[in-house]
Design a protein around this motif. Structure first.
Motif, PDB file in Angstrom:
ATOM      1  N   LEU A  38       0.855  -1.189   0.000  1.00 50.07           N
ATOM      2  CA  LEU A  38       0.000   0.000   0.000  1.00 50.07           C
ATOM      3  C   LEU A  38       0.890   1.238   0.000  1.00 50.07           C
ATOM      4  N   GLY A  39       0.614   2.168  -0.899  1.00 47.28           N
ATOM      5  CA  GLY A  39       1.363   3.418  -0.930  1.00 47.28           C
ATOM      6  C   GLY A  39       0.852   4.368   0.128  1.00 47.28           C
ATOM      7  N   ASN A  40       0.923   3.941   1.379  1.00 47.82           N
ATOM      8  CA  ASN A  40       0.452   4.738   2.509  1.00 47.82           C
ATOM      9  C   ASN A  40       1.332   4.439   3.706  1.00 47.82           C
ATOM     10  N   GLY A  41       1.921   5.485   4.267  1.00 45.84           N
ATOM     11  CA  GLY A  41       2.772   5.315   5.432  1.00 45.84           C
ATOM     12  C   GLY A  41       2.525   6.391   6.460  1.00 45.84           C
ATOM     13  N   SER A  42       3.459   6.555   7.372  1.00 45.28           N
ATOM     14  CA  SER A  42       3.241   7.488   8.476  1.00 45.28           C
ATOM     15  C   SER A  42       3.164   8.943   8.016  1.00 45.28           C
ATOM     16  N   ARG A  43       3.764   9.289   6.860  1.00 48.12           N
ATOM     17  CA  ARG A  43       3.708  10.669   6.396  1.00 48.12           C
ATOM     18  C   ARG A  43       2.365  10.997   5.760  1.00 48.12           C
ATOM     19  N   ASP A  44       1.539   9.990   5.496  1.00 48.86           N
ATOM     20  CA  ASP A  44       0.261  10.200   4.818  1.00 48.86           C
ATOM     21  C   ASP A  44      -0.901  10.329   5.792  1.00 48.86           C
ATOM     22  N   GLN A  45      -0.614  10.478   7.076  1.00 52.80           N
ATOM     23  CA  GLN A  45      -1.641  10.618   8.091  1.00 52.80           C
ATOM     24  C   GLN A  45      -1.911  12.094   8.392  1.00 52.80           C
ATOM     25  N   ALA A  46      -3.089  12.353   8.909  1.00 52.58           N
ATOM     26  CA  ALA A  46      -3.367  13.679   9.464  1.00 52.58           C
ATOM     27  C   ALA A  46      -2.687  13.771  10.829  1.00 52.58           C
ATOM     28  N   ALA A  47      -2.564  14.995  11.338  1.00 49.33           N
ATOM     29  CA  ALA A  47      -1.845  15.198  12.604  1.00 49.33           C
ATOM     30  C   ALA A  47      -2.467  14.406  13.752  1.00 49.33           C
ATOM     31  N   ASP A  48      -3.795  14.297  13.773  1.00 50.52           N
ATOM     32  CA  ASP A  48      -4.443  13.570  14.868  1.00 50.52           C
ATOM     33  C   ASP A  48      -4.539  12.076  14.599  1.00 50.52           C
ATOM     34  N   GLU A  49      -3.880  11.618  13.503  1.00 52.70           N
ATOM     35  CA  GLU A  49      -3.828  10.193  13.178  1.00 52.70           C
ATOM     36  C   GLU A  49      -2.417   9.626  13.321  1.00 52.70           C
ATOM     37  N   ASN A  50      -1.525  10.382  13.959  1.00 57.12           N
ATOM     38  CA  ASN A  50      -0.126   9.993  14.048  1.00 57.12           C
ATOM     39  C   ASN A  50       0.011   8.631  14.731  1.00 57.12           C
ATOM     40  N   GLY A  51       0.349   7.602  13.941  1.00 57.19           N
ATOM     41  CA  GLY A  51       0.459   6.238  14.443  1.00 57.19           C
ATOM     42  C   GLY A  51      -0.617   5.312  13.923  1.00 57.19           C
ATOM     43  N   PHE A  52      -1.625   5.863  13.218  1.00 54.95           N
ATOM     44  CA  PHE A  52      -2.725   5.032  12.725  1.00 54.95           C
ATOM     45  C   PHE A  52      -2.247   4.009  11.690  1.00 54.95           C
ATOM     46  N   ALA A  53      -1.298   4.408  10.825  1.00 53.92           N
ATOM     47  CA  ALA A  53      -0.812   3.469   9.801  1.00 53.92           C
ATOM     48  C   ALA A  53      -0.192   2.242  10.454  1.00 53.92           C
ATOM     49  N   HIS A  54       0.614   2.471  11.483  1.00 51.47           N
ATOM     50  CA  HIS A  54       1.259   1.363  12.186  1.00 51.47           C
ATOM     51  C   HIS A  54       0.250   0.563  12.998  1.00 51.47           C
ATOM     52  N   LEU A  55      -0.682   1.237  13.655  1.00 47.44           N
ATOM     53  CA  LEU A  55      -1.706   0.547  14.437  1.00 47.44           C
ATOM     54  C   LEU A  55      -2.605  -0.293  13.527  1.00 47.44           C
ATOM     55  N   LEU A 160       7.045  14.010   7.777  1.00 50.10           N
ATOM     56  CA  LEU A 160       8.235  13.169   7.667  1.00 50.10           C
ATOM     57  C   LEU A 160       8.961  13.037   9.001  1.00 50.10           C
ATOM     58  N   ALA A 161       8.732  13.984   9.896  1.00 50.80           N
ATOM     59  CA  ALA A 161       9.395  13.954  11.202  1.00 50.80           C
ATOM     60  C   ALA A 161       8.648  13.085  12.204  1.00 50.80           C
ATOM     61  N   TRP A 162       7.415  12.723  11.891  1.00 50.61           N
ATOM     62  CA  TRP A 162       6.616  11.963  12.850  1.00 50.61           C
ATOM     63  C   TRP A 162       7.126  10.534  12.984  1.00 50.61           C
ATOM     64  N   PRO A 163       7.185  10.000  14.188  1.00 48.15           N
ATOM     65  CA  PRO A 163       7.641   8.615  14.361  1.00 48.15           C
ATOM     66  C   PRO A 163       6.659   7.633  13.720  1.00 48.15           C
ATOM     67  N   VAL A 164       7.193   6.633  13.058  1.00 47.52           N
ATOM     68  CA  VAL A 164       6.340   5.624  12.418  1.00 47.52           C
ATOM     69  C   VAL A 164       5.477   4.913  13.460  1.00 47.52           C
ATOM     70  N   LEU A 165       6.034   4.683  14.637  1.00 50.45           N
ATOM     71  CA  LEU A 165       5.275   4.004  15.685  1.00 50.45           C
ATOM     72  C   LEU A 165       4.113   4.837  16.199  1.00 50.45           C
ATOM     73  N   GLY A 166       4.183   6.143  16.014  1.00 50.96           N
ATOM     74  CA  GLY A 166       3.059   6.991  16.369  1.00 50.96           C
ATOM     75  C   GLY A 166       3.252   7.789  17.635  1.00 50.96           C
ATOM     76  N   LYS A 167       2.357   8.731  17.808  1.00 51.64           N
ATOM     77  CA  LYS A 167       2.332   9.574  18.993  1.00 51.64           C
ATOM     78  C   LYS A 167       1.407   8.938  20.028  1.00 51.64           C
ATOM     79  N   ALA A 168       1.874   8.844  21.269  1.00 51.62           N
ATOM     80  CA  ALA A 168       1.132   8.119  22.306  1.00 51.62           C
ATOM     81  C   ALA A 168      -0.291   8.630  22.468  1.00 51.62           C
ATOM     82  N   SER A 169      -0.472   9.948  22.470  1.00 59.19           N
ATOM     83  CA  SER A 169      -1.814  10.508  22.684  1.00 59.19           C
ATOM     84  C   SER A 169      -2.762  10.153  21.540  1.00 59.19           C
ATOM     85  N   CYS A 170      -2.232  10.099  20.307  1.00 55.20           N
ATOM     86  CA  CYS A 170      -3.066   9.735  19.156  1.00 55.20           C
ATOM     87  C   CYS A 170      -3.445   8.256  19.211  1.00 55.20           C
TER      88      CYS A 170
END
Length: 417
Positions: A38-55, A160-170
């Motif tokens: 899938l051409g979708n990774g952590s950079r393709d999320q909205a700010a409040d979805e940080n970590g959704f791709a990995h989850l 691009l700076a967002w961690p692939v694993l995601g932001k804990a609050s998100c």
């Protein structure tokens, strides 16, 4: 089905449902390496979805509407237990290598996970805890933490700076409804590439894909959002967990589709890509400043990063930084010699050809080429382009990158007396 294209060694079909199918038949093989990219990774999320791709990747392994997680795991283990997945900044990949007799079953499992996930409430609660544990483990690895912190420094607020694993609050705020909506959007809008290498029949594979994805998909063009702006400067940090100094220098690099991509690859090999590189020879072999020292090139779809990493005793940090600067200055002013070019190209050539012996490596190479370039080129074509890279091109890309950089150091915390 769209017209089949025979492209170099591989066959390519863009199906009516919008899925691209790539395959390469390797004579004498009894196995098939399969992937759904899938051409979708952590950079393709909205700010409040940080970590959704990995989850989401995690949740797809928790069972489908047709079988629960235990049944799914049992089915995977019966195929040899080689089915897995990973998420990075620009893609999510589900993959596995199985015997040819199990290829259809493996594809059914992968496509079933992707298209009919269960999204059970209890599973989501548990998996959020697992992802949190994974993030905690990553934070304990100081080298990984320093690299992630450097990405924050160079890309700022860009995804691009967002961690692939995601932001804990998100991750904590991720509800079943939101993950379902995210999944539906990703599946409808992201490019999807099915790749198979080994004992594979292209027409049969296309039939499986058409059956698994009956609805027409309209993948949106990859959106990079705001243009990434590389931020320069110097940053000094201290961490109580540190027992030595960690030096990370980063410079802007090229995209995958850049004409200078292979020049960057050769330059990286010469700079710090192995034991014959300038950094390794100078900092480890000649001065004994570091056990671990390397450079790494990460080319993305619209930009890239080039990083240098050195771990050294705290009292040697200044000396190590000075040595890194001297190595760069020498390469920027003099460039690589003919012997440097010779061993670097030979090493890269051998790495590419050895990779061709591995079906999973070939599979990944095909999928990555199509995702980033929308076309395929053979190993022979790559080697021909590699041979054309000259010392002047290497010197130029080194100069363009490393005359502007971030220099970051992470040192042990000062102990109170």
């Amino acid at each position: 089905m769209a017209v089949l294209t025979k492209n170099i060694e591989a066959s390519v079909s863009t199906l009516d449902n919008g899925v691209v199918v790539l395959s390469e038949s390797l004579p004498g093989r009894q196995s098939v390496a399969l992937s759904l990219t899938l051409g979708n990774g952590s950079r393709d999320q909205a700010a409040d979805e940080n970590g959704f791709a990995h989850l989401l990747e995690h949740m797809l392994f928790k069972g489908s509407t047709k079988r629960d997680g235990d049944a799914l795991n049992a089915a995977m283990e019966s195929l040899g237990g080689t089915i897995n997945a990973f998420t990075d900044r620009e893609s999510t990949v589900f993959h596995g290598t199985v015997l040819v007799e199990d290829a259809q079953e493996a594809f059914v499992l992968l496509s079933e996970m992707l298209t009919h996930p269960r999204f059970d409430h209890a599973d989501l609660r548990l998996e959020k805890q697992v992802v949190a544990q994974e993030a905690a483990m990553a934070a304990e690895d100081l080298e990984d933490w320093v690299q992630e912190r450097a990405l924050l420094e160079i890309w700022g607020e860009h995804p691009l700076a967002w961690p692939v694993l995601g932001k804990a609050s998100c991750i904590r705020a991720a509800s079943r409804k939101r993950i379902q909506a995210y999944h539906e959007r990703v599946l409808a809008e992201s490019p999807l590439i099915v790749t198979a290498v080994g004992a594979v029949d292209h027409e049969r594979l296309c039939g499986w894909v058409q059956h698994a994805f009956p609805e027409t998909r309209r993948p949106a063009p990859l959106q990079n959002g705001l243009p990434p702006r590389f931020q320069l400067g110097k940053k000094n940090l201290r961490r109580s967990e540190a027992r030595q100094a960690h030096l990370v220098w980063m410079a802007p690099a090229c995209s995958v589709e850049s004409e200078d991509y292979l020049a960057h690859v050769v330059a990286n090999a010469i700079l710090g890509g192995g034991t014959a590189s300038y950094l390794f020879r100078e900092l480890r072999e000649r001065r004994g400043l570091a056990y671990q020292v390397f450079s790494h090139l990460d080319a993305l779809r619209d930009c890239g990063e080039w990083s240098l990493y050195v771990a050294t005793p705290e009292d040697k940090a200044h000396e190590a930084g000075k040595a890194m600067s001297e190595v760069l200055s020498k390469l920027l002013s003099e460039g690589p010699g003919s012997s440097d070019m010779l061993w670097a190209k030979r090493s890269l050539r051998i790495q590419l050809l050895l990779g061709q012996e591995d079906a999973e490596v070939r599979m990944s190479r095909l999928a990555r080429q199509w995702l980033y370039l929308g076309r395929l080129h053979s190993a022979e074509q790559s080697l021909q382009k590699l041979e054309l890279v000259d010392a002047e091109a290497v010197r130029r890309v080194l100069r363009e990158a490393w005359e502007q950089r971030l220099e970051m150091s992470c040192l042990p915390s000062r102990r109170k007396t």
